[in-house]
Motif scaffolding. Structure first.
Motif, PDB file in Angstrom:
ATOM      1  N   TYR A  89       0.852  -1.181   0.000  1.00  0.00           N
ATOM      2  CA  TYR A  89       0.000   0.000   0.000  1.00  0.00           C
ATOM      3  C   TYR A  89       0.891   1.235   0.000  1.00  0.00           C
ATOM      4  O   TYR A  89       2.065   1.178   0.382  1.00  0.00           O
ATOM      5  N   GLY A  90       0.323   2.371  -0.406  1.00  0.00           N
ATOM      6  CA  GLY A  90       1.032   3.632  -0.283  1.00  0.00           C
ATOM      7  C   GLY A  90       1.627   4.120  -1.585  1.00  0.00           C
ATOM      8  O   GLY A  90       1.214   3.734  -2.678  1.00  0.00           O
ATOM      9  N   PRO A 107       5.502   4.094 -20.015  1.00  0.00           N
ATOM     10  CA  PRO A 107       4.403   3.340 -20.656  1.00  0.00           C
ATOM     11  C   PRO A 107       4.342   1.886 -20.195  1.00  0.00           C
ATOM     12  O   PRO A 107       3.258   1.343 -19.960  1.00  0.00           O
ATOM     13  N   HIS A 108       5.499   1.242 -20.079  1.00  0.00           N
ATOM     14  CA  HIS A 108       5.524  -0.158 -19.668  1.00  0.00           C
ATOM     15  C   HIS A 108       5.152  -0.312 -18.197  1.00  0.00           C
ATOM     16  O   HIS A 108       4.474  -1.258 -17.806  1.00  0.00           O
ATOM     17  N   LEU A 109       5.604   0.634 -17.367  1.00  0.00           N
ATOM     18  CA  LEU A 109       5.230   0.593 -15.951  1.00  0.00           C
ATOM     19  C   LEU A 109       3.723   0.732 -15.799  1.00  0.00           C
ATOM     20  O   LEU A 109       3.101   0.029 -15.001  1.00  0.00           O
ATOM     21  N   ALA A 110       3.151   1.636 -16.571  1.00  0.00           N
ATOM     22  CA  ALA A 110       1.700   1.837 -16.497  1.00  0.00           C
ATOM     23  C   ALA A 110       0.959   0.553 -16.846  1.00  0.00           C
ATOM     24  O   ALA A 110      -0.047   0.195 -16.210  1.00  0.00           O
ATOM     25  N   GLU A 111       1.456  -0.149 -17.836  1.00  0.00           N
ATOM     26  CA  GLU A 111       0.800  -1.383 -18.261  1.00  0.00           C
ATOM     27  C   GLU A 111       0.934  -2.480 -17.215  1.00  0.00           C
ATOM     28  O   GLU A 111      -0.032  -3.170 -16.877  1.00  0.00           O
ATOM     29  N   VAL A 112       2.135  -2.624 -16.661  1.00  0.00           N
ATOM     30  CA  VAL A 112       2.387  -3.692 -15.695  1.00  0.00           C
ATOM     31  C   VAL A 112       1.695  -3.437 -14.363  1.00  0.00           C
ATOM     32  O   VAL A 112       1.223  -4.352 -13.693  1.00  0.00           O
ATOM     33  N   LEU A 113       1.611  -2.158 -13.976  1.00  0.00           N
ATOM     34  CA  LEU A 113       1.129  -1.830 -12.634  1.00  0.00           C
ATOM     35  C   LEU A 113      -0.332  -1.382 -12.586  1.00  0.00           C
ATOM     36  O   LEU A 113      -0.843  -1.060 -11.523  1.00  0.00           O
ATOM     37  N   LYS A 114      -1.013  -1.374 -13.716  1.00  0.00           N
ATOM     38  CA  LYS A 114      -2.347  -0.770 -13.765  1.00  0.00           C
ATOM     39  C   LYS A 114      -3.356  -1.469 -12.870  1.00  0.00           C
ATOM     40  O   LYS A 114      -4.354  -0.865 -12.464  1.00  0.00           O
ATOM     41  N   ASP A 115      -3.142  -2.737 -12.569  1.00  0.00           N
ATOM     42  CA  ASP A 115      -4.111  -3.472 -11.743  1.00  0.00           C
ATOM     43  C   ASP A 115      -3.842  -3.355 -10.246  1.00  0.00           C
ATOM     44  O   ASP A 115      -4.601  -3.899  -9.449  1.00  0.00           O
ATOM     45  N   LYS A 117      -4.409  -1.500  -7.466  1.00  0.00           N
ATOM     46  CA  LYS A 117      -5.275  -0.381  -7.093  1.00  0.00           C
ATOM     47  C   LYS A 117      -4.900   0.257  -5.755  1.00  0.00           C
ATOM     48  O   LYS A 117      -5.322   1.376  -5.463  1.00  0.00           O
ATOM     49  N   HIS A 118      -4.142  -0.447  -4.925  1.00  0.00           N
ATOM     50  CA  HIS A 118      -3.830   0.077  -3.596  1.00  0.00           C
ATOM     51  C   HIS A 118      -2.524   0.869  -3.570  1.00  0.00           C
ATOM     52  O   HIS A 118      -2.137   1.376  -2.524  1.00  0.00           O
ATOM     53  N   LEU A 119      -1.861   0.968  -4.706  1.00  0.00           N
ATOM     54  CA  LEU A 119      -0.587   1.659  -4.747  1.00  0.00           C
ATOM     55  C   LEU A 119      -0.677   2.929  -5.595  1.00  0.00           C
ATOM     56  O   LEU A 119      -1.467   3.003  -6.532  1.00  0.00           O
ATOM     57  N   GLN A 120       0.156   3.900  -5.229  1.00  0.00           N
ATOM     58  CA  GLN A 120       0.297   5.119  -6.021  1.00  0.00           C
ATOM     59  C   GLN A 120       1.761   5.224  -6.437  1.00  0.00           C
ATOM     60  O   GLN A 120       2.657   4.845  -5.681  1.00  0.00           O
ATOM     61  N   ARG A 264      14.196  -2.527   0.146  1.00  0.00           N
ATOM     62  CA  ARG A 264      13.980  -3.417  -1.006  1.00  0.00           C
ATOM     63  C   ARG A 264      13.004  -4.554  -0.714  1.00  0.00           C
ATOM     64  O   ARG A 264      12.463  -5.154  -1.633  1.00  0.00           O
ATOM     65  N   ARG A 265      12.788  -4.883   0.565  1.00  0.00           N
ATOM     66  CA  ARG A 265      11.867  -5.980   0.888  1.00  0.00           C
ATOM     67  C   ARG A 265      10.414  -5.516   0.992  1.00  0.00           C
ATOM     68  O   ARG A 265       9.526  -6.327   1.191  1.00  0.00           O
ATOM     69  N   SER A 266      10.196  -4.225   0.882  1.00  0.00           N
ATOM     70  CA  SER A 266       8.829  -3.720   0.884  1.00  0.00           C
ATOM     71  C   SER A 266       8.065  -4.341  -0.276  1.00  0.00           C
ATOM     72  O   SER A 266       8.533  -4.337  -1.413  1.00  0.00           O
ATOM     73  N   PRO A 267       6.878  -4.889  -0.036  1.00  0.00           N
ATOM     74  CA  PRO A 267       6.094  -5.460  -1.141  1.00  0.00           C
ATOM     75  C   PRO A 267       5.847  -4.468  -2.258  1.00  0.00           C
ATOM     76  O   PRO A 267       5.891  -4.833  -3.434  1.00  0.00           O
ATOM     77  N   ALA A 268       5.585  -3.219  -1.907  1.00  0.00           N
ATOM     78  CA  ALA A 268       5.323  -2.207  -2.927  1.00  0.00           C
ATOM     79  C   ALA A 268       6.570  -1.943  -3.770  1.00  0.00           C
ATOM     80  O   ALA A 268       6.516  -1.866  -5.001  1.00  0.00           O
ATOM     81  N   VAL A 269       7.713  -1.790  -3.110  1.00  0.00           N
ATOM     82  CA  VAL A 269       8.961  -1.528  -3.819  1.00  0.00           C
ATOM     83  C   VAL A 269       9.361  -2.740  -4.640  1.00  0.00           C
ATOM     84  O   VAL A 269       9.813  -2.617  -5.786  1.00  0.00           O
TER      85      VAL A 269
END
Length: 291
Positions: A89-90, A107-115, A117-120, A264-269
């Motif tokens: 999250y976050g 563009p590639h990050l947007a495609e990979v990360l678009k789903d 929803k809990h991350l910004q 680096r172990r943060s799930p979001a990172v």
């Protein structure tokens, strides 16, 4: 005392001016001045002399700089460790060079990360190297190999370069009249220029030098001569044609992914790091060289 005021103190001590500290902290100068004044009031000691040329540390301020810097480092380490233990999250801040970030990774990050929803995600496209220890970014993509100790570094790929000209330039312009747009960054520019002379088997006049890709592209597209561009930029510009490609990667640029070990172990990172790796795989094979 507000412990966050120590950061303002450390930055102003390093910069020496309100405007410099404000730019680095991304605050207005009145906020910086107010926080310093609040810290001085809490400590009961004057830390800076307000001079016309800038803010100069007093003796008391000079004595506190190493202490404040150590406290700030400890607080930042605490924040990184806490962030590293979070769930996915976050906000994750990703620092990328402007052109590569806009054209390759965003563009590639947007495609990979678009789903997710809990991350910004904040993509920081800047030529200024982000300080990961200070959490100016969580993950960074860099075109030069990091030399700072303690960072986790992974090579993503090598981006190919090439010599370009506007279409038809070499056909209508006599070879003796060809010119070249050089790179004013001494070590990089000298290596690239020597490579061009070798590939063309002659030296070209250099009347224009630039330190950014868009200026070089503008020079080429205006028909003034030849220049070096990344393949992912030059090949996509229909006004230009590739004259010589760096097939052996003699001057091409390695790309590195960098992260602080505390985070680096943060799930979001971790998710962003995986997305950058996937984005690299999706880059046109003509534009990169993977060992």
């Amino acid at each position: 005392m507000n412990w966050n005021d120590l950061r303002y103190f450390v930055v102003l001590a390093a910069e020496g001016t309100l405007s410099g500290a404000a730019r680095r902290l991304k605050k207005d100068h009145t906020t910086v001045a107010r926080r310093i004044e609040a810290l001085e009031q809490d400590l009961g000691s004057r830390l800076f002399d307000r001079l016309a040329t800038g803010w100069s540390l007093t003796e008391a301020g000079s004595n506190l700089v190493p202490v404040a810097a150590k406290i700030e480092d400890d607080v930042l380490a605490f924040e990184r460790q806490a962030h590293g233990d979070e769930t996915a999250y976050g906000v994750v801040r990703i620092a990328v060079p402007p052109a590569a970030g806009r054209l390759l990774f965003a563009p590639h990050l947007a495609e990979v990360l678009k789903d997710q929803k809990h991350l910004q995600y904040e993509i920081l496209g800047s030529s200024v190297v982000a300080n990961l220890a200070r959490r100016e970014a969580d993950v960074a993509v860099r075109m030069v190999q990091p030399d700072q100790n303690g960072l986790v570094v992974r090579k993503l790929t090598t981006l190919r370069l090439g010599i370009y000209a506007i279409r038809g330039y070499c056909d209508v312009t006599p070879a003796k009249d060809w010119e070249f747009c050089g790179d004013e960054r001494s070590s990089v520019g000298e290596k690239q220029q020597n490579w061009v002379w070798q590939k063309l088997d002659r030296e070209l006049p250099v009347r224009v030098r630039a330190d950014d890709t868009e200026t070089v592209r503008s020079f080429i597209a205006a028909g003034y001569g030849l220049g070096i561009l990344p393949r992912y930029i030059g090949d996509e510009d229909r006004r230009l044609e590739l004259i010589v490609s760096d097939e052996d990667c003699d001057i091409s640029k390695p790309v590195w992914m960098v992260v602080h070990p505390d985070i680096r172990r943060s799930p979001a990172v971790r998710m962003v790091m995986d997305a950058l790796i996937q984005a690299t795989r999706n880059i046109n094979p003509e534009y990169k060289h993977d060992l």
